[in-house]
Design a protein around this motif. Structure first.
Motif, short mmCIF file in Angstrom:
data_model
loop_
_atom_site.label_atom_id
_atom_site.label_comp_id
_atom_site.label_asym_id
_atom_site.label_seq_id
_atom_site.Cartn_x
_atom_site.Cartn_y
_atom_site.Cartn_z
N ASP A 93 0.83 -1.21 0.00
CA ASP A 93 0.00 0.00 0.00
C ASP A 93 0.87 1.27 0.00
OD1 ASP A 93 -2.30 -1.40 -0.12
OD2 ASP A 93 -2.90 -1.06 1.98
N ILE A 94 1.94 1.24 0.81
CA ILE A 94 2.82 2.42 0.91
C ILE A 94 3.47 2.70 -0.44
CG2 ILE A 94 4.98 3.26 1.93
CD1 ILE A 94 4.03 1.74 4.54
N TYR A 96 2.39 1.67 -3.31
CA TYR A 96 1.30 2.08 -4.21
C TYR A 96 1.05 3.60 -4.08
CZ TYR A 96 -3.39 1.93 -6.40
OH TYR A 96 -4.47 2.15 -7.20
N SER A 97 0.94 4.01 -2.82
CA SER A 97 0.68 5.44 -2.57
C SER A 97 1.79 6.31 -3.16
CB SER A 97 0.58 5.65 -1.06
OG SER A 97 0.58 7.02 -0.78
N THR A 101 1.53 9.06 -6.06
CA THR A 101 1.93 10.45 -5.81
C THR A 101 2.72 10.98 -6.99
OG1 THR A 101 2.00 10.01 -3.46
CG2 THR A 101 3.18 11.96 -4.25
N GLY A 105 0.96 13.74 -8.91
CA GLY A 105 1.44 15.02 -8.31
C GLY A 105 1.81 16.06 -9.36
N ARG A 106 1.42 17.28 -9.00
CA ARG A 106 1.70 18.40 -9.90
C ARG A 106 3.18 18.56 -10.11
NH1 ARG A 106 1.32 23.75 -7.91
NH2 ARG A 106 0.19 22.89 -6.14
N TRP B 89 1.45 17.42 -4.66
CA TRP B 89 1.51 15.96 -4.83
C TRP B 89 0.29 15.41 -5.54
CZ3 TRP B 89 2.01 18.44 -0.08
CH2 TRP B 89 3.31 18.65 0.36
N ILE B 120 3.19 5.81 8.69
CA ILE B 120 3.26 4.36 8.70
C ILE B 120 4.62 3.89 8.19
CG2 ILE B 120 2.24 2.25 7.71
CD1 ILE B 120 -0.43 3.82 7.59
N ASN B 121 5.14 4.61 7.19
CA ASN B 121 6.43 4.24 6.61
C ASN B 121 7.60 4.78 7.42
OD1 ASN B 121 6.22 6.91 6.00
ND2 ASN B 121 6.66 6.68 3.81
N TYR B 123 8.34 7.72 8.19
CA TYR B 123 8.77 9.10 7.93
C TYR B 123 8.28 9.95 9.08
CZ TYR B 123 8.82 13.75 5.75
OH TYR B 123 9.04 15.07 5.47
N VAL B 150 -4.61 3.80 2.94
CA VAL B 150 -3.14 3.92 2.97
C VAL B 150 -2.63 4.18 1.57
CG1 VAL B 150 -0.98 2.75 3.55
CG2 VAL B 150 -2.96 2.49 5.02
N ARG B 151 -3.24 3.46 0.56
CA ARG B 151 -2.81 3.66 -0.83
C ARG B 151 -3.07 5.12 -1.28
NH1 ARG B 151 -5.60 -1.60 -3.57
NH2 ARG B 151 -4.63 -3.13 -2.20
N ASP B 152 -4.00 5.70 -0.58
CA ASP B 152 -4.43 7.05 -0.96
C ASP B 152 -3.96 8.05 0.09
OD1 ASP B 152 -5.66 8.77 -2.64
OD2 ASP B 152 -7.69 8.47 -1.81
N LYS B 153 -2.80 7.83 0.68
CA LYS B 153 -2.13 8.71 1.66
C LYS B 153 -2.89 8.75 2.98
CE LYS B 153 0.19 11.48 -1.76
NZ LYS B 153 -0.26 10.73 -2.95
N TYR B 174 5.96 22.16 3.32
CA TYR B 174 5.88 20.96 2.50
C TYR B 174 6.45 19.74 3.25
CZ TYR B 174 4.68 23.95 -1.46
OH TYR B 174 4.06 24.83 -2.29
N TRP B 179 1.95 12.45 5.08
CA TRP B 179 0.77 11.60 4.84
C TRP B 179 0.96 10.25 5.51
CZ3 TRP B 179 3.18 13.26 0.00
CH2 TRP B 179 4.06 12.36 -0.56
N GLN B 180 -0.08 9.47 5.53
CA GLN B 180 -0.10 8.15 6.18
C GLN B 180 0.32 8.26 7.65
OE1 GLN B 180 2.50 6.33 3.30
NE2 GLN B 180 0.77 5.53 2.10
#
Lengths: 890, 188
Positions: A93-94, A96-97, A101, A105-106, B89, B120-121, B123, B150-153, B174, B179-180
């Motif tokens: 999942d991480i 994937y995210s 991104t 992402g812009r 992002w 979660i990661n 960071y 989680v896949r979507d932050k 920034y 996220w997460q």
């Protein structure tokens, strides 16, 4: 100031607002640009700050890390161990995210393009989609698929690395580009700031220099102002500055002294309240009004003008004023310099009085000499005549000798008296010369005839001859020429013994000059004396003069006579050899031989003879009109009056001669005798009184002709002068035929001649009541005198002439020439009286009387001004009335 | 006369340029609001569902051993805030809703210290409590109306209203946009 020097600052002044507006716009533009670029730079800096490359690079770096996390979890995952599956699921999942991104992402748009790492990332994405389906299916479905999934994931390693590396490279490039952009923006801003700074500096320098210039200008201005104030303040003359409404703007110290007002009192007040005498206020106000409405200024710019001014205490004094009009901007101001000339006027008056007294004294003395000489001549003539009679009686020898001495002495005395009279008459300009044709040679012949005996008595031969060809007749006064030549010949005989005396005549045709010479072989004249001998009372040899009978006036009289004839006299002489006297004078050639006698026309001769004898009845009552025709000289400058008078004379059967002024009258009077002279008193060139005097005191044909003065008004003080001049009667205008007939009859009756001067009865005062516009009687009388045609003609002439006269009168009055105004009013009054324009006549007469004695430049009385102002109206009414009502004879 | 006008003009020019410079400087300045006073902390119920966020450290209220744990229900019960903004992002404008970090800290009676926010990661970033003000950091659990995975932050994304002010568009903000997120430790 010239126009060009005026226009330059004007242009600058007009352009100034535009200049300022332009500068402001430029400045605002610069500020705007600076602001805009400032904002731009700030946003660049912001972008630099946002430049999130750190954050983005971190994301990219994390991509690989999280890939390996996921890969590790995948290796460790066992289908029978659910916690390993869950771990893989979470790391998937991480990852994937992370991938999404980058994809969405812009900040990563630049990387996702196929040129950079688009292909690779999409391959990763497709793996993720496949795997996500498996992961979401749950552990039971995922377990068997794990080995395949592991292989697929391992195959991605290269792609993940490519995406990371390409991304980093791309970000580095972008950052570089962005730095360069910021740099260029900063440079632009810096250069703009520099430019603006330079502009502001330049502006400051200009402002500073302008300020310096302004300070200098202010300095010199205040210095000039101080100087001017010092000049005005210390001026001896009163200086008053007024605006165009007459309000006082400046009043200096001298003005305070002269007028008695303090400066504070005077400032801002009207000139009229301060210094203008009450009786002149209206004129002054009118003057300002006239100036404002664009009229001709009477005072401003006319140099020094004398007028009356008023002090604070109300006293009025004579002042001299010089006014200059100056334009300051759009306003006009008047600067007046004034001086109290009370003392000077008094001194001048004293001087004039003294001069007049001296002149009167001198004149009285000259007149005394003349009168005495005249008075002496009559008894002397009587004496000489008696001596002649005595000679006829029986006398012894010694008695005859005594008688000869007495006669000689008597003759000398008579010569002296005559000489004195001649000198007096010549000096007074009373001598009247005739211009008649005469033969040049006959003059000499007559002299030779007269003097031959005298010359022979002293052993002298006297002869006359012509030098060259002489004209038969020339024009001139033969009698006077003869007088001069007689004197010269007499001298020649006197100073020559046993010699020759030659008379010569010569005519210079080119110059029209007639020359006579008297040449003797006598004792001659020393060189230094040839000029002096023409002076009064000069006799050269005392011894001789005792013997000879000289008064010392002979040659001086000769010179006076020659000058009167516009000729010259001179002498050339050598002592012991003789003298040659010469005279020369202009004498035009007369072509045809004239009538033998320069007398009156033949027709008038019997009349003249009859005149004294016939006019009166013996009973003494004066006739109402003359029974015979007479010859009249009409002297009148007013055309209408003259024509009317002549017409009246013509209708009465008289003959007449016209003269337009005194000079013409004198000329005409010298030509022939008139029975009576009708003379106007106020005329140009020579007035009636002077002309009368000149004619009556002369020896001409009219020296005892009766003179009748015709005038519009007579000042009582003029009576003495009229009487002295020889005027025997004064009649008032308007002249009617009846009046004229009666006066002529009375004056030509010898019985009534010896009366003293008759003045017309005093007329009622002009101010008593308003006079009627027209006097019907006068007009009817005139119509009767002239007849309808002549009356119509005269009326027409009056209307035309009146218009001209009124204009001339107004102009003369505006130019402040009172004498001229009075003369015009007088002349106009004559015509008005004739036509019976009563009101106009009395107004004009009032002006004449008021202004005749005024001095030039003085302002007339208010009442006179009012009368002057009313003239136009009265004239218009008179014209209307004259045109409307025909004159009817009663 | 003329020199006076010129002098006045010069003075106007000078003052205008000074004003412009001042305006330029002012424009660059930001305004930071003062943090409101902390609200008195009420007791916290224990979580019943899956724990989404665990806050530890120097906190005034707990519902576990030295920690305050929140499940979805508890988070939903906290005062919620939402705003729309774009992020670097994501693509396009996003609608975020969730709990303001300031509100969460107030609820837990946190007044000072430093937050260590961990994802979660693993960071993690550190944010001083004094930097956290109302209208700023948002612990979002919904994006575009959907609960974030989680896949979507997800489950929680610390976002700022980047579009609303430039102060939210810098490197520090920034880096703090984690996220997460699943853990917060309040360090002294």
């Amino acid at each position: 100031m010239s126009d060009s020097s005026l226009s330059l600052p004007d242009t600058r002044q007009r352009l100034r607002p535009f200049l300022i507006a332009g500068l402001v716009v430029l400045f605002l533009g610069a500020v705007g640009a600076l602001y805009r670029y400032g904002v731009m730079v700030q946003s660049e800096i912001d972008n630099l700050a946002i430049a999130n490359s750190d954050s983005l690079q971190w994301t990219l770096a994390q991509l690989e890390v999280e890939y390996f996390h996921m890969d590790g979890a995948l290796v460790r995952a066992k289908p029978d161990a659910p916690e390993t599956i869950a771990e893989f699921s979470r790391s998937f999942d991480i990852f994937y995210s992370r991938v999404h991104t980058i994809l969405e992402g812009r900040g990563f748009t630049a990387i996702v393009t196929p040129e950079v790492a688009g292909t690779e990332i999409r391959r990763i994405d497709s793996f993720l989609h496949q795997a996500a389906t498996l992961v979401d299916a749950g552990p039971s479905a995922l377990g068997p698929a794990l080995p395949d999934l592991r292989r697929s994931a391992e195959a991605l390693e290269h792609d993940v690395r490519t995406v990371s590396l390409e991304g980093v490279r791309k970000f580095a490039e972008d950052a570089k580009q962005q730095r360069e952009q910021v740099f260029s923006s900063l440079m632009l801003l810096a250069s703009l700031t520099t430019a603006l700074l330079a502009a502001i500096t330049a502006g400051l320098v200009i402002t500073w220099s302008l300020w310096r210039f302004g300070m200098r200008q202010t300095g010199s201005l205040s210095a000039a102002k101080a100087r001017l104030e010092a000049v005005i303040g210390t001026s001896f003359d009163a200086v008053i500055v007024v605006d165009q409404d007459g309000l006082v703007l400046e009043f200096n110290g001298a003005a305070e002294r002269v007028f008695g007002y303090s400066r504070d009192e005077a400032m801002g007040r009207h000139l009229n309240e301060l210094i203008v005498p009450d009786n002149m206020k209206s004129a002054k106000l009118a003057g300002f009004k006239r100036y404002r409405t664009g009229g001709v200024p009477r005072i401003a710019g006319h140099g020094l003008i004398g007028l009356q001014a008023r002090r604070k205490d109300g006293s009025v004094f004579p002042a001299e004023i010089s006014v200059t009009a100056t334009r300051i901007g759009r306003k006009e101001i008047f600067v007046g310099y004034m001086r109290d000339i009370t003392d000077r006027v008094a001194a001048e008056k004293e001087l004039i009085d003294a001069r007049d007294a001296a002149m009167a004294g001198e004149q009285a003395q000259a007149e005394f000499v003349a009168v005495m000489s005249h008075e002496m001549r009559t008894p002397l003539n009587g004496l000489l005549g008696t001596l002649d009679l005595l000679r006829e009686t029986p006398l012894d020898e010694s008695q005859t000798a005594f008688l000869a001495s007495m006669q000689k002495a008597g003759e000398i005395l008579l010569t002296h008296v005559n000489n004195t009279l001649d000198v007096e008459r010549l000096d007074a300009g009373k001598l009247s010369l005739t211009r008649e044709p005469f033969a040049p040679m006959s003059v000499l012949d007559e002299i030779v005839q007269m003097q031959a005996a005298g010359a022979a008595a002293r052993g002298n031969a006297l002869k006359a001859r012509a030098e060259g060809k002489l004209p038969e007749f020339v024009e001139g006064d033969a009698m006077r020429i003869r007088q001069v030549l007689l004197n010269l010949v007499g001298n020649a005989i006197k100073f020559t013994r046993d010699g020759a005396i030659t008379l010569e005549a010569e005519y210079h045709r080119d110059q029209g000059l007639l020359e006579y010479r008297v040449i003797d072989t006598g004792i001659g004249i020393p060189a230094g004396e040839t000029e002096r001998i023409f002076d009064d009372f000069v006799t050269l040899d005392p011894e001789l003069s005792r013997e000879a009978t000289g008064s010392g006036l002979g040659l001086s009289i000769a010179r006076r006579l020659m000058r009167a004839m516009r000729g010259q006299i001179g002498v050339e002489s050598d002592v012991g050899q003789g003298s040659a006297f010469w005279i020369s004078l202009p004498a035009p050639v007369v072509l045809s031989r004239p009538a033998p006698a320069p007398a009156a026309p033949a027709s008038s001769a019997p009349v003249r003879a009859a005149a004294p004898a016939q006019p009166c009845n013996t009973d003494g009552a004066p006739p109402s009109r003359l029974p015979m025709s007479i010859d009249v000289l009409v002297v009148e400058d007013n055309d209408i009056n003259r024509v009317v008078m002549c017409e009246m004379l013509r209708r009465a059967g008289h003959t007449f001669e016209e003269a337009r002024d005194g000079v013409e009258a004198v000329e005409k009077a010298a030509e022939r005798r008139f029975d009576v002279v009708l003379i106007d008193l106020n005329m140009p060139r020579m007035n009636g009184v002077d002309a009368t005097e000149a004619i009556r005191s002369g020896t001409g044909p009219n020296c005892d002709t009766p003179f009748i003065a015709v005038t519009a008004n007579v000042l009582p003080e003029a009576r003495a002068r009229l009487e002295a001049a020889g005027v025997c009667r004064v009649i008032s205008k308007p002249i009617t035929r009846k009046l004229l007939d009666q006066v002529l009859a009375e004056e030509l009756c010898p019985r009534l001649r010896d009366r003293s001067l008759t003045l017309p009865p005093e007329t009622a005062p002009a101010s008593a009541a308003e006079h009627p516009l027209l006097d019907a009687d006068t007009r009817a009388e005139l119509a009767l005198s002239l007849g309808p045609e002549m009356m119509a003609l005269t009326l027409q002439r009056f209307l035309t002439e009146g218009e001209t006269m009124l204009a001339a009168l107004t102009r003369a009055s505006a130019q402040e020439k009172p004498a001229e105004t009075a003369a015009l009013a007088h002349k106009f009054a004559g015509s008005a009286a004739l036509l019976g324009a009563e009101r106009l006549y009395h107004r004009l007469k009032a002006i004449d009387l008021a202004l005749r004695t005024a001095s030039p430049g003085s302002v007339p009385e208010t009442t006179t001004l009012a009368v002057l102002d009313s003239l136009a109206t009265v004239w218009a009414e008179t014209c209307a009335s004259l045109s409307a009502t025909p004159a009817t004879a009663p | 006369m003329r020199s006076t006008t010129k002098t006045a003009m010069a003075a106007v020019i000078l003052s205008l340029s000074l004003l412009a410079a001042a305006g330029f400087t002012l424009h660059a300045q930001g305004a930071l609001a003062e943090s409101p006073a902390p609200v008195a902390a009420a007791p916290l119920d224990a979580p019943t569902g899956t724990v989404m966020l665990t806050v530890t450290g120097k906190i005034g209220v707990t519902n576990a051993e030295g920690a305050a744990k929140f499940d979805a229900t508890m988070l939903a019960a906290l005062p919620r805030t939402n705003f729309e903004t774009s992020t670097i992002w994501t693509e396009g404008v996003q609608a975020f809703s969730g709990i303001e970090l300031r509100a969460l800290l107030d609820r837990l009676g946190v007044t000072d210290g430093t937050l260590k926010i961990t994802a979660i990661n693993d960071y993690s970033v550190q944010i001083p409590v004094s930097d956290i003000a109302a209208g700023g950091a948002l612990l979002a659990d919904h994006r575009d109306g959907k609960l974030m995975t989680v896949r979507d932050k997800g489950p929680l994304w610390l976002v700022y209203p980047y579009d609303s002010a430039s102060e939210f568009r810098n490197e520090v903000v920034y880096s703090r946009s984690v996220w997460q997120v699943d853990r917060i430790e309040v360090q002294p």
